[in-house]
Scaffold this active site. Structure first.
Site, PDB file in Angstrom:
ATOM      1  N   HIS A 109    -102.568 -13.280 -14.098  1.00  0.00           N
ATOM      2  CA  HIS A 109    -101.509 -14.260 -14.342  1.00  0.00           C
ATOM      3  C   HIS A 109    -101.335 -14.410 -15.848  1.00  0.00           C
ATOM      4  O   HIS A 109    -102.307 -14.358 -16.600  1.00  0.00           O
ATOM      5  CB  HIS A 109    -101.893 -15.606 -13.719  1.00  0.00           C
ATOM      6  CG  HIS A 109    -101.177 -16.778 -14.327  1.00  0.00           C
ATOM      7  ND1 HIS A 109    -101.758 -17.593 -15.279  1.00  0.00           N
ATOM      8  CD2 HIS A 109     -99.918 -17.263 -14.122  1.00  0.00           C
ATOM      9  CE1 HIS A 109    -100.895 -18.539 -15.628  1.00  0.00           C
ATOM     10  NE2 HIS A 109     -99.774 -18.356 -14.960  1.00  0.00           N
ATOM     11  N   HIS A 178    -112.126 -28.950  -5.476  1.00  0.00           N
ATOM     12  CA  HIS A 178    -112.567 -29.099  -4.093  1.00  0.00           C
ATOM     13  C   HIS A 178    -113.437 -27.934  -3.631  1.00  0.00           C
ATOM     14  O   HIS A 178    -114.082 -28.014  -2.585  1.00  0.00           O
ATOM     15  CB  HIS A 178    -111.355 -29.268  -3.160  1.00  0.00           C
ATOM     16  CG  HIS A 178    -110.427 -28.093  -3.143  1.00  0.00           C
ATOM     17  ND1 HIS A 178    -109.654 -27.741  -4.220  1.00  0.00           N
ATOM     18  CD2 HIS A 178    -110.154 -27.189  -2.171  1.00  0.00           C
ATOM     19  CE1 HIS A 178    -108.936 -26.668  -3.906  1.00  0.00           C
ATOM     20  NE2 HIS A 178    -109.227 -26.315  -2.672  1.00  0.00           N
TER      21      HIS A 178
END
Length: 302
Positions: A109, A178
């Site tokens: 990216h 998370h």
């Protein structure tokens, strides 16, 4: 006295950068070509999205340019700068995500962007942002070192402290809270960058943008012919699920695009074509898949 920010010179650079990156990736793939989709935004601006699909090397790649503007900043842009709420703004940038077919080739990216609020006022507020990061499935240390050496060299002219600062910022930003793991092996990330000199700040953004191809293409060339089977492909799709989770839950660029009424297809073209979620799956200890866990935490690769 520093020159006033010049959005047009940034835009010219970014359009050329998009052209150069697409040409380099097409040459690396050898068969597939990017298709271009020009679009306009109702409130102001537009862009050109380029997508490559089903290539010999790249399963999907998106390289997007956008120049958008509006009369009121969205919440994602004013969370850290409440004094800009209600101001007019312009944003220009190139953003890309490349999803290779071979699981031995990492996903990558990159993004470089320029933002200016109250552009027609006596004291426009402006900044640059961007960076690039690498997300391997079957990481090789030499590839990770090459990626970070290229990143360090790109920002070295701007100060010895820049690489460690932007590298740490990348590790911190591309972190899935998370899951308690980094998205990949990091790279560079910076935002709200304004040294007071437009020329110097723009020079740093250009250096980061120009470094993406020499950082990524040599890794692709090394790995694109490595053999793989259904096991490696299944692991690749499973790990791509983490990429989706980050982009939808945490990514400020995605949130800004959606909140500002951007073009949904262009914002979400970073998504992989296929991904999977397997309930409570864990790799076998000592397996190649388990090795990835050792890479998904910040460390000094150099």
């Amino acid at each position: 006295m520093s020159a006033a920010p010049d959005l047009n010179v940034v835009k010219t650079y970014l359009l050329d950068l998009q052209d150069r990156i697409c040409a380099a990736l097409e040459a690396c793939d050898g068969t597939a070509k990017f298709t271009e989709d020009k679009w306009t935004r109702e409130e102001g601006g537009g862009g050109r999205s380029r997508v490559l699909a089903d290539g010999a090397v790249f399963e999907k790649g998106g390289v997007g340019f956008s120049h958008v503007f509006g009369s009121k900043l969205p919440p994602s842009a004013t969370a850290h700068r409440p004094e800009l709420a209600g101001k007019t703004w312009q944003a220009v940038g190139v953003s890309l995500v490349i999803h290779p077919k071979n699981p031995h080739v990492p996903t990558s990216h990159a993004n470089v962007r320029f933002f200016v609020a109250d552009p027609d006022g006596p004291n426009p507020v402006w900044w640059f942002g961007g960076g690039f990061d690498l997300t391997p499935f079957y990481p090789r240390r030499e590839d990770v070192v090459h990626w970070h050496e290229t990143a360090r060299a790109a920002v070295a002219p701007f100060g010895d402290d820049v690489y460690p600062r932007f590298k740490a910022w990348c590790d911190d930003y591309f972190f899935l809270k998370h899951r308690n793991e980094t998205r990949g092996v990091g790279g560079l990330f910076f935002d709200d960058h304004n040294t007071g000199s437009f020329e110097e700040s723009f020079g740093l953004m250009r250096s980061v943008g120009d470094a993406y191809v020499p950082a990524f293409v040599p890794i692709v060339e090394r790995r694109k012919a490595e053999p793989y089977g259904e096991r490696e492909r299944a692991f690749q799709l499973y790990r791509r699920g983490r990429y989706v989770e980050f982009n939808l839950v945490f990514d400020r660029g995605t949130h800004f695009g959606l909140q500002s009424g951007g073009r949904t297809e262009s914002i979400l073209m970073s998504m992989p074509p296929l991904a999977s979620w397997t309930y409570n799956w864990t790799p076998k200890p000592g397996s190649p898949e388990a090795e990835l866990n050792d890479y998904l935490r910040p460390r000094d690769w150099l």
